[in-house]
Structures are given as C-alpha cells and as structure tokens.
Scaffold this motif. Structure first.
Motif, PDB file in Angstrom:
ATOM      1  N   VAL A  31       0.013  -2.019  12.404  1.00  0.00           N
ATOM      2  CA  VAL A  31       0.145  -2.246  13.851  1.00  0.00           C
ATOM      3  C   VAL A  31       1.137  -3.379  14.123  1.00  0.00           C
ATOM      4  O   VAL A  31       1.989  -3.276  15.014  1.00  0.00           O
ATOM      5  N   GLY A  32       1.061  -4.462  13.357  1.00  0.00           N
ATOM      6  CA  GLY A  32       1.997  -5.567  13.540  1.00  0.00           C
ATOM      7  C   GLY A  32       3.432  -5.179  13.232  1.00  0.00           C
ATOM      8  O   GLY A  32       4.363  -5.523  13.975  1.00  0.00           O
ATOM      9  N   GLU A  33       3.626  -4.451  12.132  1.00  0.00           N
ATOM     10  CA  GLU A  33       4.979  -4.023  11.770  1.00  0.00           C
ATOM     11  C   GLU A  33       5.513  -2.996  12.758  1.00  0.00           C
ATOM     12  O   GLU A  33       6.702  -3.017  13.099  1.00  0.00           O
ATOM     13  N   LEU A  34       4.649  -2.111  13.233  1.00  0.00           N
ATOM     14  CA  LEU A  34       5.092  -1.107  14.192  1.00  0.00           C
ATOM     15  C   LEU A  34       5.485  -1.745  15.512  1.00  0.00           C
ATOM     16  O   LEU A  34       6.485  -1.371  16.124  1.00  0.00           O
ATOM     17  N   SER A  35       4.731  -2.748  15.955  1.00  0.00           N
ATOM     18  CA  SER A  35       5.103  -3.421  17.206  1.00  0.00           C
ATOM     19  C   SER A  35       6.390  -4.227  17.048  1.00  0.00           C
ATOM     20  O   SER A  35       7.141  -4.395  17.996  1.00  0.00           O
ATOM     21  N   MET A  36       6.652  -4.714  15.845  1.00  0.00           N
ATOM     22  CA  MET A  36       7.861  -5.494  15.612  1.00  0.00           C
ATOM     23  C   MET A  36       9.100  -4.590  15.499  1.00  0.00           C
ATOM     24  O   MET A  36      10.134  -4.886  16.073  1.00  0.00           O
ATOM     25  N   GLU A  47      10.971   1.986   9.992  1.00  0.00           N
ATOM     26  CA  GLU A  47      10.079   2.530  11.022  1.00  0.00           C
ATOM     27  C   GLU A  47       9.512   3.880  10.607  1.00  0.00           C
ATOM     28  O   GLU A  47       8.346   4.177  10.858  1.00  0.00           O
ATOM     29  N   ILE A  48      10.322   4.706   9.958  1.00  0.00           N
ATOM     30  CA  ILE A  48       9.832   5.996   9.472  1.00  0.00           C
ATOM     31  C   ILE A  48       8.759   5.786   8.412  1.00  0.00           C
ATOM     32  O   ILE A  48       7.742   6.483   8.392  1.00  0.00           O
ATOM     33  N   ALA A  82       0.187   1.180   0.505  1.00  0.00           N
ATOM     34  CA  ALA A  82       1.471   0.799  -0.092  1.00  0.00           C
ATOM     35  C   ALA A  82       2.573   0.767   0.962  1.00  0.00           C
ATOM     36  O   ALA A  82       3.410  -0.153   0.964  1.00  0.00           O
ATOM     37  N   LEU A  83       2.580   1.730   1.862  1.00  0.00           N
ATOM     38  CA  LEU A  83       3.596   1.738   2.917  1.00  0.00           C
ATOM     39  C   LEU A  83       3.361   0.636   3.938  1.00  0.00           C
ATOM     40  O   LEU A  83       4.294   0.224   4.625  1.00  0.00           O
ATOM     41  N   ALA A  84       2.131   0.144   4.050  1.00  0.00           N
ATOM     42  CA  ALA A  84       1.864  -0.979   4.939  1.00  0.00           C
ATOM     43  C   ALA A  84       2.340  -2.285   4.323  1.00  0.00           C
ATOM     44  O   ALA A  84       2.845  -3.173   5.019  1.00  0.00           O
ATOM     45  N   ILE A  85       2.203  -2.427   3.012  1.00  0.00           N
ATOM     46  CA  ILE A  85       2.557  -3.672   2.331  1.00  0.00           C
ATOM     47  C   ILE A  85       4.053  -3.748   2.022  1.00  0.00           C
ATOM     48  O   ILE A  85       4.619  -4.833   1.951  1.00  0.00           O
TER      49      ILE A  85
END
Length: 101
Positions: A31-36, A47-48, A82-85
């Motif tokens: 959520v944090g990375e997506l909002s950024m 983003e993908i 893994a894709l989140a980290i």
C-alpha cells in the motif's frame, strides 16, 4: 439417500496461515509503495511489479481451501511478499551505493 463422503474435498484446517504470513508484513509495504509510485501518472516497471504483488496476494486468499492447493497458496503468498520487499530492497541498496561512493 446416503452419499459417499470420501470423495468430497476436505477443507484444509490451516489454509489461512500462508496468506496471513505474507499479508501482515506485505500489505503495508504494498500500500505504501503503491501510493508512492502510483501518483506519478505513468506506468513504470516497479508499479507493474507492485500491482502484480497485490494480485498475487489476492489469489493466495482466494484459492480453494483444499490441502492439495497448499503448495500453490504458499508460492503465491511468497511471491507477493517478494514483490512487496523488492522495491524497498532496491532503494536501500541504491542508498548504500550512493553513500559509499
């Protein structure tokens, strides 16, 4: 009429452990990375990957609750984590590289 219960798929009692283990640390990161990254207005490779991580996390929760799906559920939950980290790890490695130069 009596049915044969031996052919019915048995629900796995701890099916929720793998998705929960990936959701607790992974969902706040995603959520944090997506909002950024989503606010930039164009679709980038990072983003993908983040959107793919969200989709894998949803698939890990939505798979049937059978014991035979345990391996697939663990792989999708691990892939989502893994894709989140990965973007965070990439940013940390870039920071270390820039600081050491």
């Amino acid at each position: 009429m009596i049915t044969n219960d031996s052919r019915l798929p048995v629900a796995h009692r701890t099916w929720w452990k793998a998705p929960m283990a990936a959701t607790l640390p992974g969902l706040p990161l995603l959520v944090g990375e997506l909002s950024m990254f989503y606010s930039e207005g164009y679709t980038s490779g990072i983003e993908i990957g983040i959107l793919l991580g969200v989709a894998l996390l949803a698939v890990a929760w939505l798979l049937p609750h059978r014991r035979s799906m345990r391996g697939l559920r663990m792989m999708t939950a691990g892939g989502a984590l893994a894709l989140a980290i990965l973007p965070l790890l990439y940013a940390v490695l870039l920071g270390v590289a820039m600081a050491s130069g």
